[in-house]
Design a protein around this motif. Structure first.
Motif, PDB file in Angstrom:
ATOM      1  N   SER A 175       0.823  -1.212   0.000  1.00  0.00           N
ATOM      2  CA  SER A 175       0.000   0.000   0.000  1.00  0.00           C
ATOM      3  C   SER A 175       0.865   1.274   0.000  1.00  0.00           C
ATOM      4  CB  SER A 175      -0.921  -0.016   1.221  1.00  0.00           C
ATOM      5  OG  SER A 175      -1.545   1.231   1.397  1.00  0.00           O
ATOM      6  N   ASP A 176       1.835   1.316   0.901  1.00  0.00           N
ATOM      7  CA  ASP A 176       2.645   2.540   1.068  1.00  0.00           C
ATOM      8  C   ASP A 176       3.671   2.722  -0.049  1.00  0.00           C
ATOM      9  OD1 ASP A 176       1.338   3.154   3.395  1.00  0.00           O
ATOM     10  OD2 ASP A 176       2.866   2.305   4.718  1.00  0.00           O
ATOM     11  N   ASP A 177       4.420   1.665  -0.324  1.00  0.00           N
ATOM     12  CA  ASP A 177       5.591   1.820  -1.189  1.00  0.00           C
ATOM     13  C   ASP A 177       5.332   1.491  -2.652  1.00  0.00           C
ATOM     14  OD1 ASP A 177       6.733   2.354   1.201  1.00  0.00           O
ATOM     15  OD2 ASP A 177       8.075   0.623   1.258  1.00  0.00           O
ATOM     16  N   ILE A 178       4.429   0.555  -2.902  1.00  0.00           N
ATOM     17  CA  ILE A 178       4.273   0.101  -4.283  1.00  0.00           C
ATOM     18  C   ILE A 178       3.066   0.755  -4.958  1.00  0.00           C
ATOM     19  CG2 ILE A 178       4.044  -1.901  -5.806  1.00  0.00           C
ATOM     20  CD1 ILE A 178       6.730  -1.592  -4.200  1.00  0.00           C
ATOM     21  N   TYR A 179       1.884   0.545  -4.413  1.00  0.00           N
ATOM     22  CA  TYR A 179       0.694   1.067  -5.091  1.00  0.00           C
ATOM     23  C   TYR A 179       0.324   2.460  -4.608  1.00  0.00           C
ATOM     24  CZ  TYR A 179       0.474  -3.699  -6.805  1.00  0.00           C
ATOM     25  OH  TYR A 179       0.785  -4.897  -7.410  1.00  0.00           O
ATOM     26  N   LYS A 180       0.911   2.873  -3.503  1.00  0.00           N
ATOM     27  CA  LYS A 180       0.744   4.225  -2.979  1.00  0.00           C
ATOM     28  C   LYS A 180      -0.715   4.613  -2.849  1.00  0.00           C
ATOM     29  CE  LYS A 180       5.309   5.701  -4.610  1.00  0.00           C
ATOM     30  NZ  LYS A 180       5.841   4.385  -5.018  1.00  0.00           N
ATOM     31  N   ASN A 181      -1.488   3.682  -2.315  1.00  0.00           N
ATOM     32  CA  ASN A 181      -2.925   3.888  -2.139  1.00  0.00           C
ATOM     33  C   ASN A 181      -3.437   2.877  -1.122  1.00  0.00           C
ATOM     34  OD1 ASN A 181      -5.755   4.291  -2.576  1.00  0.00           O
ATOM     35  ND2 ASN A 181      -5.229   5.073  -4.609  1.00  0.00           N
ATOM     36  N   LEU A 182      -4.430   3.289  -0.340  1.00  0.00           N
ATOM     37  CA  LEU A 182      -5.010   2.350   0.622  1.00  0.00           C
ATOM     38  C   LEU A 182      -5.785   1.253  -0.092  1.00  0.00           C
ATOM     39  CD1 LEU A 182      -6.239   4.733   3.466  1.00  0.00           C
ATOM     40  CD2 LEU A 182      -4.391   3.062   3.579  1.00  0.00           C
ATOM     41  N   GLU A 183      -6.177   1.556  -1.324  1.00  0.00           N
ATOM     42  CA  GLU A 183      -6.905   0.583  -2.124  1.00  0.00           C
ATOM     43  C   GLU A 183      -6.035   0.242  -3.327  1.00  0.00           C
ATOM     44  OE1 GLU A 183     -10.700   2.102  -3.142  1.00  0.00           O
ATOM     45  OE2 GLU A 183     -11.432   0.190  -3.935  1.00  0.00           O
ATOM     46  N   PHE A 184      -5.852  -1.010  -3.588  1.00  0.00           N
ATOM     47  CA  PHE A 184      -5.028  -1.367  -4.745  1.00  0.00           C
ATOM     48  C   PHE A 184      -5.444  -2.729  -5.303  1.00  0.00           C
ATOM     49  CE2 PHE A 184      -2.790  -2.647  -0.873  1.00  0.00           C
ATOM     50  CZ  PHE A 184      -2.472  -3.968  -1.124  1.00  0.00           C
ATOM     51  N   GLU A 185      -5.156  -2.884  -6.566  1.00  0.00           N
ATOM     52  CA  GLU A 185      -5.378  -4.157  -7.234  1.00  0.00           C
ATOM     53  C   GLU A 185      -4.019  -4.674  -7.646  1.00  0.00           C
ATOM     54  OE1 GLU A 185      -8.524  -3.936  -9.993  1.00  0.00           O
ATOM     55  OE2 GLU A 185      -8.359  -6.053 -10.591  1.00  0.00           O
ATOM     56  N   THR A 186      -3.726  -5.895  -7.291  1.00  0.00           N
ATOM     57  CA  THR A 186      -2.371  -6.387  -7.514  1.00  0.00           C
ATOM     58  C   THR A 186      -2.357  -7.567  -8.479  1.00  0.00           C
ATOM     59  OG1 THR A 186      -0.367  -7.178  -6.429  1.00  0.00           O
ATOM     60  CG2 THR A 186      -2.447  -7.943  -5.529  1.00  0.00           C
ATOM     61  N   THR A 187      -1.269  -7.724  -9.177  1.00  0.00           N
ATOM     62  CA  THR A 187      -1.070  -8.899 -10.032  1.00  0.00           C
ATOM     63  C   THR A 187      -0.332  -9.995  -9.277  1.00  0.00           C
ATOM     64  OG1 THR A 187       0.935  -7.840 -10.868  1.00  0.00           O
ATOM     65  CG2 THR A 187      -1.057  -7.601 -12.196  1.00  0.00           C
ATOM     66  N   LEU A 188      -0.059  -9.745  -8.004  1.00  0.00           N
ATOM     67  CA  LEU A 188       0.595 -10.760  -7.182  1.00  0.00           C
ATOM     68  C   LEU A 188      -0.413 -11.827  -6.784  1.00  0.00           C
ATOM     69  CD1 LEU A 188       2.618  -8.397  -4.814  1.00  0.00           C
ATOM     70  CD2 LEU A 188       3.595  -9.902  -6.567  1.00  0.00           C
ATOM     71  N   SER A 189       0.001 -13.073  -6.858  1.00  0.00           N
ATOM     72  CA  SER A 189      -0.864 -14.176  -6.425  1.00  0.00           C
ATOM     73  C   SER A 189      -0.772 -14.333  -4.909  1.00  0.00           C
ATOM     74  CB  SER A 189      -0.428 -15.475  -7.092  1.00  0.00           C
ATOM     75  OG  SER A 189       0.831 -15.855  -6.596  1.00  0.00           O
ATOM     76  N   ARG A 190      -1.625 -15.166  -4.364  1.00  0.00           N
ATOM     77  CA  ARG A 190      -1.555 -15.457  -2.928  1.00  0.00           C
ATOM     78  C   ARG A 190      -0.220 -16.120  -2.588  1.00  0.00           C
ATOM     79  NH1 ARG A 190      -5.399 -12.426  -3.349  1.00  0.00           N
ATOM     80  NH2 ARG A 190      -7.447 -12.730  -2.398  1.00  0.00           N
ATOM     81  N   LEU A 191       0.305 -16.868  -3.542  1.00  0.00           N
ATOM     82  CA  LEU A 191       1.607 -17.501  -3.322  1.00  0.00           C
ATOM     83  C   LEU A 191       2.712 -16.453  -3.264  1.00  0.00           C
ATOM     84  CD1 LEU A 191       3.350 -20.042  -3.000  1.00  0.00           C
ATOM     85  CD2 LEU A 191       3.430 -20.227  -5.494  1.00  0.00           C
ATOM     86  N   ASP A 192       2.623 -15.454  -4.140  1.00  0.00           N
ATOM     87  CA  ASP A 192       3.598 -14.360  -4.092  1.00  0.00           C
ATOM     88  C   ASP A 192       3.559 -13.664  -2.735  1.00  0.00           C
ATOM     89  OD1 ASP A 192       4.713 -14.496  -6.694  1.00  0.00           O
ATOM     90  OD2 ASP A 192       2.970 -13.467  -7.531  1.00  0.00           O
ATOM     91  N   ILE A 193       2.361 -13.377  -2.274  1.00  0.00           N
ATOM     92  CA  ILE A 193       2.210 -12.714  -0.977  1.00  0.00           C
ATOM     93  C   ILE A 193       2.761 -13.602   0.129  1.00  0.00           C
ATOM     94  CG2 ILE A 193       0.503 -11.860   0.689  1.00  0.00           C
ATOM     95  CD1 ILE A 193      -1.197 -10.999  -1.746  1.00  0.00           C
TER      96      ILE A 193
END
Lengths: 235, 235
Positions: A171-189
Motif C-alpha cells: 500500500s505505502d511503497d508500491i501502489y501508494k494507495n489504501l486501495e489497490f489491485e495487484t497482479t501478485l498471487s496469494r503464493l507471491d504474498i
DNA sequence: ATTTCATAATGACATATATCAATATATTTT
DNA sequence: AAAATATATTGATATATGTCATTATGAAAT
C-alpha cells in the motif's frame, strides 16, 4: 530524441541491492550521452524472467514501466520474495564488481519495459565520478537498512505481523494507495511474508472478519491502517 | 612505530555491512599516514558495548584483537545476532554517508581492542581514491550476499538446519577449528539461529545423542561435519 | 458453451517450536 | 565457605503454523 533517464521526482527508496535513479543525477553530459548510445530496451510480458539468479551480470537494468518481483531462489525451499521493483528502480545486484553473477532472480509481474546499460560503462562512472561512487554507496547502504528490516520482520514476527508488513509495503511503497489491485498471487504474498499460501488466505480472512481490510480477488482495501500498524508493531 | 593497519593475509570475508581491511590496501603513503595520526585505540572488556544501535556514526572502527557480536536490536523482540567480528574486520555500518547513524549494536564477547578512525577521513578516501571506492562497493556487496544467505537460513530452514548453520559458521569462519571454546552463551547462539535458548539446548542435546557433535559447557567439537552439512542443506 | 487449467479457499490434522515453571549448575560476590 | 546471581537444563504444555486432501472459483482454450 533523448529520453530522460530520471527526473528529480523519480528518486526511489526502493532498490534491489542497487539503487534508485538518483544515481544518474550526477552524470555529466558526456556520461549521459554514453548511456544513451549504448543502452537498449527490452519488453517483458508478465511472468517473464528479466534476470535469472546465477546468470552473468552484464548489464545494469532500470525499469521504464511495469513492475517486477525480486526473488531469492533456494533450490529445495520456497522462494523469498524480497521486494517489488518499478520505475524508476535500477537493478545493480550484489555481484557488481565482485564475481559479476546475479544473486537474485527478477520476474515481471506486469508487462514491463526494461532498459539495459552495459555494466562496464556503469563501472567506469564509479571510477571517474566520485560523487557517483558515493551515491552508489549510499544506495547500497539504504538497501542494507531495508534488508535489516526485512530480517526483523521475517524472523521476529508472527504471521499476523508479517502479513501486515507485506500489506503496508504494498500500500505505502508500491501502489501508494489504501486501495489497490495487484497482479501478485496469494503464493507471491506468501513468499513475501514467509508463510504458506493457505496461511495467507486464512490470515487475510481473519483481517477481513475483523474489519481491518477488505479483499475481493486481487483487490485490496486497507480499512484500518492504524490497526494494521499496531499488528505490525506487536508482531 | 607505525602499526600496520592490515596485512595481505588479513583479508577477511566477514564484515558488518562494511568490510575487511583489504580496503586499506589501496591507500597511498600519505593516506595511511593520515589514518595513523588521527586514529585512537580503545580497550573493551567482554560484555561492553562498542557501538550502540541508534547512536551517531562518527568513526570507522577496526578490531585489533578480541571478538565482538553484531546485534540487530528490536525493542520488544529478541535480538538478532548477525555475525561475529574479529581482527581484521572493519566496522562501517550502513548509515555511512547516509544519515550517519548506527543500525546495529556491536558488543565485545571477549576483551577487545578497537581502533577508531574519523569517518570523514574515511569518506575522503572514497572521494579521492577510486580504487578505494570500488573496493568498498565490492565489500558492501559481499555483505549483501551474506545477508541473503542469512535470510535464507533463518526463514527457510527448521531449527536443526539453522543451528547447524550457526555451528558451521562458528567452526569454519570464526574459530577455524572443528573444536572450539566459545564465550557465546546459549542465548547468543539462540539469537544467531532465531530460536529460544531452550530449543538450542534441546537441539544441541539431540545432535550430541546422534554423535554429530560433542559439547561440554562452552566447549564444542564437531564430530560429523558431513552430517551437519547435510542437516544444513536439508533445512 | 464446455472443457481445461490455474489459482483460491476450506477443513482436518500433524508437527515444529515457544512458553512457563522448576531445578541444576556455574560463576561471582560477600 | 556461604550467599547471591547468572546461566544452563529438564519437563509439561500451549500455540503457531505447515501439510494434505478436497472443493470452489475464475480465467483461458477449444
Amino acid at each position: 530524441m533523448i529520453t530522460k533517464i530520471a527526473q528529480e521526482s523519480d528518486i526511489s527508496n526502493n532498490n534491489y541491492c542497487g539503487t534508485g535513479p538518483g544515481i544518474f543525477q550526477t552524470l555529466d553530459k558526456e556520461q549521459v550521452q554514453l548511456v544513451h548510445t549504448s543502452r537498449f530496451e527490452v519488453d517483458f510480458k508478465a511472468g517473464e524472467t528479466i534476470i535469472k539468479q546465477g546468470s552473468a551480470l552484464t548489464h545494469v537494468i532500470y525499469l521504464v514501466n511495469g513492475k517486477a518481483k525480486v526473488l531469492l531462489e533456494d533450490s529445495s525451499n520456497q522462494d523469498i520474495l524480497l521486494q517489488i521493483l518499478q520505475q524508476p528502480d535500477v537493478i545493480i545486484g550484489p555481484g557488481f564488481n565482485k564475481d559479476f553473477r546475479h544473486y537474485c532472480s527478477v520476474v515481471a509481474i506486469e508487462d514491463t519495459k526494461a532498459c539495459f546499460v552495459d555494466v562496464n560503462i556503469f563501472k567506469n562512472f564509479v571510477e571517474t565520478n566520485s560523487q557517483f561512487a558515493l551515491d552508489l554507496i549510499v544506495l547500497l547502504n539504504s538497501g542494507y537498512i531495508k534488508l535489516y528490516d526485512k530480517l526483523k520482520s521475517l524472523t521476529n514476527k508472527h504471521m499476523n505481523g508479517r502479513l501486515a508488513d507485506t500489506l503496508l509495503y504494498l500500500s505505502d511503497d508500491i501502489y501508494k494507495n489504501l486501495e489497490f489491485e495487484t497482479t501478485l498471487s496469494r503464493l507471491d504474498i506468501a513468499n513475501m511474508s514467509s508463510m504458506t499460501k493457505e496461511s495467507v488466505i486464512r490470515t487475510l480472512k481473519n483481517f477481513k472478519e475483523d474489519g481491518i481490510i477488505d479483499t475481493q480477488g486481487d483487490s485490496f482495501r486497507i480499512l484500518k491502517k492504524d490497526v494494521l500498524l499496531d499488528i505490525s508493531k506487536k508482531g
